[in-house]
Design an enzyme around this catalytic site. Structure first.
Site, short mmCIF file in Angstrom:
data_model
loop_
_atom_site.label_atom_id
_atom_site.label_comp_id
_atom_site.label_asym_id
_atom_site.label_seq_id
_atom_site.Cartn_x
_atom_site.Cartn_y
_atom_site.Cartn_z
N THR A 17 37.34 -27.62 -32.48
CA THR A 17 37.03 -26.33 -31.86
C THR A 17 37.15 -26.43 -30.34
O THR A 17 37.60 -27.44 -29.81
CB THR A 17 35.67 -25.79 -32.38
OG1 THR A 17 35.51 -24.46 -31.90
CG2 THR A 17 34.49 -26.64 -31.95
N LYS A 58 41.59 -27.33 -29.21
CA LYS A 58 42.57 -26.90 -30.22
C LYS A 58 44.03 -27.06 -29.77
O LYS A 58 44.89 -27.37 -30.58
CB LYS A 58 42.34 -25.43 -30.60
CG LYS A 58 41.03 -25.21 -31.36
CD LYS A 58 41.00 -23.78 -31.85
CE LYS A 58 39.61 -23.28 -32.10
NZ LYS A 58 39.60 -21.89 -32.54
N ASP A 83 42.61 -20.42 -39.35
CA ASP A 83 42.20 -19.05 -39.02
C ASP A 83 43.18 -18.05 -39.63
O ASP A 83 42.80 -16.92 -39.95
CB ASP A 83 42.15 -18.84 -37.50
CG ASP A 83 40.85 -19.36 -36.89
OD1 ASP A 83 39.88 -19.57 -37.65
OD2 ASP A 83 40.82 -19.57 -35.66
N GLY A 113 44.53 -13.25 -27.35
CA GLY A 113 44.07 -14.63 -27.17
C GLY A 113 44.44 -15.47 -28.39
O GLY A 113 45.30 -15.10 -29.19
N1 LIG Z 1 35.53 -14.48 -37.21
C1 LIG Z 1 36.05 -15.63 -36.88
O1 LIG Z 1 36.16 -16.58 -37.67
C2 LIG Z 1 36.61 -15.81 -35.49
C3 LIG Z 1 37.58 -16.79 -35.24
C4 LIG Z 1 38.08 -16.93 -33.93
C5 LIG Z 1 37.58 -16.11 -32.90
N2 LIG Z 1 36.64 -15.18 -33.20
C6 LIG Z 1 36.13 -14.30 -32.14
O2 LIG Z 1 37.25 -13.61 -31.59
C7 LIG Z 1 37.04 -13.35 -30.20
C8 LIG Z 1 38.27 -13.78 -29.39
O3 LIG Z 1 38.45 -15.17 -29.54
P1 LIG Z 1 39.70 -15.92 -28.84
O4 LIG Z 1 39.58 -17.34 -29.22
O5 LIG Z 1 40.96 -15.21 -29.11
O6 LIG Z 1 39.32 -15.75 -27.29
P2 LIG Z 1 40.32 -15.76 -26.03
O7 LIG Z 1 41.53 -16.60 -26.32
O8 LIG Z 1 39.46 -16.09 -24.86
O9 LIG Z 1 40.80 -14.23 -25.91
C9 LIG Z 1 39.89 -13.22 -25.51
C10 LIG Z 1 40.54 -11.85 -25.69
O10 LIG Z 1 39.55 -10.84 -25.39
C11 LIG Z 1 40.06 -9.99 -24.34
N3 LIG Z 1 38.97 -9.54 -23.48
C12 LIG Z 1 37.93 -10.26 -23.01
N4 LIG Z 1 37.13 -9.49 -22.22
C13 LIG Z 1 37.70 -8.26 -22.20
C14 LIG Z 1 37.36 -7.02 -21.58
N5 LIG Z 1 36.25 -6.91 -20.81
N6 LIG Z 1 38.15 -5.93 -21.79
C15 LIG Z 1 39.26 -6.04 -22.57
N7 LIG Z 1 39.64 -7.18 -23.21
C16 LIG Z 1 38.87 -8.28 -23.01
C17 LIG Z 1 41.04 -10.86 -23.57
O11 LIG Z 1 41.91 -10.03 -22.82
P3 LIG Z 1 42.62 -10.60 -21.49
O12 LIG Z 1 43.84 -11.38 -21.98
O13 LIG Z 1 43.00 -9.37 -20.75
O14 LIG Z 1 41.63 -11.47 -20.77
C18 LIG Z 1 41.72 -11.61 -24.74
O15 LIG Z 1 42.67 -10.78 -25.38
C19 LIG Z 1 35.74 -14.07 -29.83
O16 LIG Z 1 34.70 -13.13 -29.81
C20 LIG Z 1 35.54 -15.07 -30.96
O17 LIG Z 1 34.18 -15.35 -31.19
C21 LIG Z 1 36.14 -15.01 -34.45
#
Ligand SMILES: NC(=O)c1ccc[n+]([C@@H]2O[C@H](COP(=O)([O-])OP(=O)(O)OC[C@H]3O[C@@H](n4cnc5c(N)ncnc54)[C@H](OP(=O)(O)O)[C@@H]3O)[C@@H](O)[C@H]2O)c1
Length: 282
Positions: A61, A65, A101, A130
């Site tokens: 994690t 990754k 995932d 992301g």
């Molecule tokens: N259910 C599950 O098993 C699972 C698995 C993986 C992740 N998740 C969840 O998915 C979410 C994203 O994870 P990730 O790993 O992809 O994170 P990441 O790589 O950091 O990407 C974050 C994303 O959120 C956007 N974002 C953040 N703040 C924002 C705001 N204020 N307004 C608009 N967009 C915003 C970012 O946009 P920008 O590019 O513009 O910054 C980017 O697209 C997290 O909450 C994580 O806990 C859940």
């Protein structure tokens, strides 16, 4: 005894030990699954030494990754598409990496909506670009829909994602500017939030869903809280919703099978166990 791990930095908040511990007990297996905190500077050494410490493999994690992706000897097609590895195992002496995932998100969608749900879906809107968005798009693009729009606050990241995943894609992948969402939503039969908006401590994701198709499904991969403001707004419009917890549970299935030899089931009891843990730590 078979041993597996989850490695990250920090790692104390990971719910993976709870999930795998539940299955080990459920199936009466002689195994263990432990948290290991490894700083980025030591991750390369960890990858070289975990076999000699008796581990069959494990989960990777944040923040390892991408380094895991670069370091494994073989990758699954899903890991290749996403560009990140979250599951490691040894096969015939070779270190393999997968990104579960992808399968986790799709398995949860299928379990929630019933197989064949794609029949009614031509257009999908994915919010976010992301790491999680890559896994979600990589899963969805193998289903028989026509096009997937990817919208992100930072448009250039959506463009990067679309460029990377478009190669060999059976469905059309396109970007959508955040400001264009009101024009895309009326066409989207499936809307998926993969941004961190709506997570506890973050601002909500506010979308005008009043013009979404009547049979649209809104899915959120954020699972703390389980009912995000987006899912609450969708339910208030009478739309079907899919929460994010199932993805977390289903993504654990392939790793458990690789290390412990049993395909585990995602049960209501497991879901309740993790939900109780989420509630206890809010
Ligand atoms: N259910 C599950 O098993 C699972 C698995 C993986 C992740 N998740 C969840 O998915 C979410 C994203 O994870 P990730 O790993 O992809 O994170 P990441 O790589 O950091 O990407 C974050 C994303 O959120 C956007 N974002 C953040 N703040 C924002 C705001 N204020 N307004 C608009 N967009 C915003 C970012 O946009 P920008 O590019 O513009 O910054 C980017 O697209 C997290 O909450 C994580 O806990 C859940």
């Amino acid at each position: 005894m078979t041993k597996a791990f989850v490695v990250g930095h920090p790692i104390k908040h990971s719910r993976s030990p709870l999930i795998h511990g539940y299955w080990l007990k459920q199936y009466g297996l002689d195994g263990s699954y432990e948290r290991i905190d490894v700083a980025p500077v030591n991750f390369g050494d960890f990858l070289k030494s975990f076999r000699s410490q008796g581990f069959a493999g494990g989960n990777v994690t944040i923040p390892h990754k991408e380094m895991a992706f670069l370091s494994v000897e073989r990758r699954t097609a899903q890991a290749e598409r996403v560009g990140a590895v979250n599951t490691l195992w040894i096969e015939d002496g070779v270190l393999w990496g997968d990104n579960t995932d992808v399968a986790g998100f799709m398995a949860h969608l299928d379990a929630s909506l019933g197989t064949g749900w794609e029949q009614d879906v031509e257009t999908i809107l994915v919010l976010g670009a992301g790491g999680a968005a890559r896994a979600v798009v990589a899963g969805l693009q193998n289903r028989p829909c026509k096009r997937i729009f990817v919208a992100n606050r930072t448009l250039s990241k959506a463009e990067d994602l679309v460029r990377d995943l478009r190669r060999g894609s059976p469905v059309a992948l396109e970007t959508a500017a955040w400001e264009a969402l009101p024009r895309v939503i009326p066409h989207a039969q499936l809307i998926v939030n993969t941004t961190s908006l709506g997570m506890a401590g973050q601002p909500p994701l506010v979308l005008d869903l009043s013009r979404a198709p009547r049979h649209a499904v809104v899915a959120d991969i954020v699972y703390v809280p389980l009912e995000t403001p987006l899912l609450a707004a969708a339910a208030a419009q009478g739309l079907r919703t899919v929460d994010g917890l199932g993805m977390l549970l289903h993504q654990a299935v392939p790793g458990f099978k690789r290390w412990f030899g049993v395909t585990p089931e995602v049960t209501p009891e497991l879901r309740a166990l993790i939900l109780a843990d989420i509630e206890a730590h809010r």
